[in-house]
Design an enzyme around this catalytic site. Structure first.
Site, short mmCIF file in Angstrom:
data_model
loop_
_atom_site.label_atom_id
_atom_site.label_comp_id
_atom_site.label_asym_id
_atom_site.label_seq_id
_atom_site.Cartn_x
_atom_site.Cartn_y
_atom_site.Cartn_z
CB CYS A 44 46.30 -40.92 -2.47
SG CYS A 44 48.08 -41.22 -2.46
CG ASN A 100 39.94 -30.21 -14.07
OD1 ASN A 100 39.92 -29.48 -15.06
ND2 ASN A 100 39.54 -29.80 -12.88
CD GLU A 101 41.33 -26.27 -12.32
OE1 GLU A 101 41.15 -25.17 -12.86
OE2 GLU A 101 40.71 -26.64 -11.30
CB CYS A 118 48.42 -37.23 -0.17
SG CYS A 118 47.57 -38.73 0.41
CB CYS A 128 47.61 -41.94 2.54
SG CYS A 128 48.33 -42.19 0.90
CB CYS A 172 51.90 -40.49 0.28
SG CYS A 172 50.88 -39.83 -1.05
CD GLU A 213 38.61 -24.69 -16.03
OE1 GLU A 213 38.40 -23.93 -15.04
OE2 GLU A 213 38.69 -25.92 -15.93
CD GLU A 259 33.27 -25.02 -10.04
OE1 GLU A 259 34.20 -24.20 -10.12
OE2 GLU A 259 33.22 -26.06 -10.71
#
Length: 668
Positions: free
Chosen positions: A113, A147-148, A156, A158, A161, A302, A350
């Site tokens: 989160c 990353n991303e 989210c 929760c 949040c 990428e 992957e």
């Protein structure tokens, strides 16, 4: 900050997956492929912090030194993208929760989160340890954060949040009555008297309050941005000058790219076009969008050498396709091309995602040969670094509008922001007209033509800015269902499109969307053009009819209009045109705006498949000629220059082979 002198070429490198012998072989192969830059440690958290009690940097130490000794620059990640199992076991409250209340457990990635304070404390601790240890390492060219963001967890629900959302709302609105007014809570008895009465927009009996939903989307984007800023701040405690960035995802809906770009020193994105598309315009658009976020060169962080693993059918890129699309990015402002990943994984989710080095480990494979070819060519193109991409056309791109436009309970559930963008962007791309994307807060005066496509949400500030721009002589095009609501999703009263009605010289009385699959027509001059999705009842208030509807009660009524406002002109599209209709209308607007394609090169074929762009500096223009066709084509240079990929001098007629590229250097 970054003093880039070479085009970056390389990819994500995950040596923790491999033996020492393979790692040493990687160094040899990277040199063969002219790799000069890799992203390292993106998913390294569990490796460098195997337990809460201690860190083990021995392997990462070795890898940084080895890469540096082999002349390979490093984009070093802080490793926070995938929390380790021990952290989840001890603190399950860091897990994201779905709108149905289900926690998403460890065993995948991005299982956190973004607002959770416990998660953030561990993130900051890890980031500080990494930054402190490697801040002075000579091999580090860039810091890579996380990353991303929101790639998998874009929502989210929760408790953390919910609490943070209430605090965010209180900071924004100050008073609960102000929120009630902005959210139009008198509808359906939704009024609030205390902040803790407000919940996250979880599962509800029917349509949710769109203002509530819109603020939640703003909140999620902001939470991820503040997480990035916290990670960046931890790095800056030890490393003051090395650039900090993360990898965005182009046309990704859930974080505001302009807001992120303000905090990033360099912008990059992850590009995954579909090999089954001859010309994947969404990815082409995303190149221009990513460059536009800072109006500076960007990095492709990428891309796949061939197939990915996450579509229903993961087709391989055909011979030459990866190279051509890489040059498409370079042509539109990229200063680096990187892949995911260097070596194709043996196991994990992957493992069937292609790598620069394939499972067959054969350096004579097609993929590796193409990797070597592209790397060799890019090593000869370093003079492109830092060159500019100039455009006379701007398209407004607004993430908040995107969120608002695609919420529930609209006249049509089929209005798609990116599809509307793509339809018109495609025309400019095919006409070889350069395009920038701009945020509504940016200056419009640098452009001869501004498009505001499906701009449902418009602030008073942007509306006033558009008026000033047109009065001063600018040309402005907007499309149906634009200028409808303010930033709180409240309709401008007095006739649609309220925010633009004055400058367009029209008002729209009623919308009349069409069901999926139904087609209609408009008459434009003496020609009929197909339309779909949308019709509306347009009344002229000074505007001129350009095209009319041809069916039903709207027969003969305006579909496309034009209006002179101040020194400028405005254009309105009251329906969704097919490609030929868009081409006709845009060509007319370009002529009236005095915008032409590049004048250094003349394309001889009427149905040319050549894509042509220009990057430039103070002394030279660099003309990119990409042939997307199946046959060779000829172009005519207005003056002689140098072909950069083979070094030859060229003048007059130049031939570009099918699926090939030429870059012509011209002296100004």
């Amino acid at each position: 900050m970054l003093q880039q002198k070479k085009l970056f070429y390389g990819g994500d490198y995950n040596p923790e997956q491999w033996s020492k012998a393979i790692i040493l072989e990687d160094m040899r192969l990277m040199k063969k492929a002219n790799v000069n830059y890799v992203s390292l440690n993106i998913f390294g958290w569990a490796s460098i912090q195997p337990t809460e009690e201690g860190f083990d940097f021995s392997f990462l130490d070795e890898m940084l030194d080895l890469l540096w000794e082999n002349g390979i620059g490093i984009d070093l990640a802080n490793g926070t993208a995938s929390p380790p199992a021990w952290l989840v076991k001890k603190h399950p409250e860091i897990l994201p929760v779905t709108s149905q209340g289900t926690p998403l457990v460890h065993g995948s990635r991005q299982h956190y989160c973004p607002s959770n304070k416990v998660y953030r404390s561990y993130v900051i601790r890890l980031t500080e340890e990494v930054a402190k240890r490697y801040a002075t390492h000579p091999g580090i060219v860039m810091w890579h954060v996380n990353n991303e963001y929101t790639c998998h967890i874009s929502e989210c629900y929760c408790e953390s949040c919910e609490k943070s959302f209430r605090q965010w709302l209180q900071m924004k609105y100050k008073k609960i009555n102000t929120l009630n007014e902005c959210w139009s809570t008198k509808f359906w008895s939704q009024s609030y008297s205390q902040w803790d009465e407000i919940f996250l927009p979880k599962e509800m009996p029917t349509f949710k309050n769109p203002a509530h939903q819109l603020d939640y989307k703003r909140f999620i984007s902001d939470q991820n941005l503040t997480l990035f800023k916290a990670e960046k701040k931890a790095i800056r405690s030890y490393s003051k000058d090395i650039p900090v960035m993360t990898n965005l995802m182009g046309l990704h809906k859930h974080v505001d790219g302009f807001a992120f770009a303000e905090e990033m020193d360099v912008v990059g994105w992850d590009s995954y076009p579909n090999p089954f598309e001859e010309k994947p315009y969404p990815q082409f658009l995303a190149n221009d969008l990513t460059r536009s976020l800072k109006k500076k060169p960007f990095l492709v962080m990428e891309q796949a050498p061939s197939a990915v693993n996450w579509r229903r059918a993961n087709g391989a890129k055909s011979p030459g396709q990866m190279r051509l699309w890489s040059y498409e990015a370079l042509a539109h402002g990229a200063d680096g091309i990187l892949f995911f990943q260097w070596r194709q994984s043996q196991g994990g989710a992957e493992k069937f995602h292609s790598g620069m080095v394939s499972h067959n480990q054969d350096t004579n494979s097609r993929i590796f040969k193409e990797v070597v070819q592209l790397g060799t060519e890019m090593s000869q193109l370093d003079e492109l670094v830092g060159t500019n991409y100039n455009a006379e056309v701007a398209i407004v791109f607004d993430w908040e509008n995107w969120w608002a436009l695609e919420l529930d309970a609209k006249p049509s559930g089929e209005i798609n922001y990116i599809k509307q963008m793509r339809d018109l962007y495609t025309i400019f791309h095919e006409l070889n007209i350069g395009v920038d994307f701009i945020h509504p807060k940016e200056d419009l005066s640098n452009y001869k033509l501004v498009l505001s496509i499906a701009q449902y949400l418009v602030t008073d500030d942007f509306s006033a800015k558009v008026k000033r721009y047109i009065k001063a002589g600018g040309h402005f095009l907007t499309t149906f269902f634009s200028g409808i609501v303010d930033e709180y999703d409240r309709v401008y009263l007095g006739g649609y499109p309220g925010a633009f009605k004055e400058v367009l010289g029209i008002y729209v009385e009623e919308f009349d969307p069409m069901p999926i699959g139904r087609k209609s027509q408009i008459k434009y001059g003496e020609t009929y053009y197909t339309t779909e999705l949308w019709k509306e009842v347009i009344h002229l208030q000074g505007a001129e009819t350009i095209a009319t509807f041809t069916e039903g009660y709207l027969m003969g009524q305006p579909a496309l209009t034009k209006f002179g406002y101040g020194k400028g002109k405005t254009y309105y599209m009251g329906t969704k045109l097919a490609k030929d209709g868009n081409m006709k209308f845009i060509q007319t607007i370009l002529a009236e705006s005095k915008i032409q394609p590049l004048n250094q090169v003349e394309i001889e074929s009427e149905n040319s498949k050549i894509s042509m762009t220009c990057r430039s500096n103070s002394s030279h223009d660099y003309i990119f000629l990409l042939n997307y066709g199946q046959t060779s084509e000829k172009v005519k240079l207005k003056k002689g220059g140098q072909s950069l990929l083979d070094g030859s001098m060229v003048e007059g007629e130049v031939s570009v082979k099918a699926n090939d590229v030429k870059i012509i250097k011209l002296t100004k």
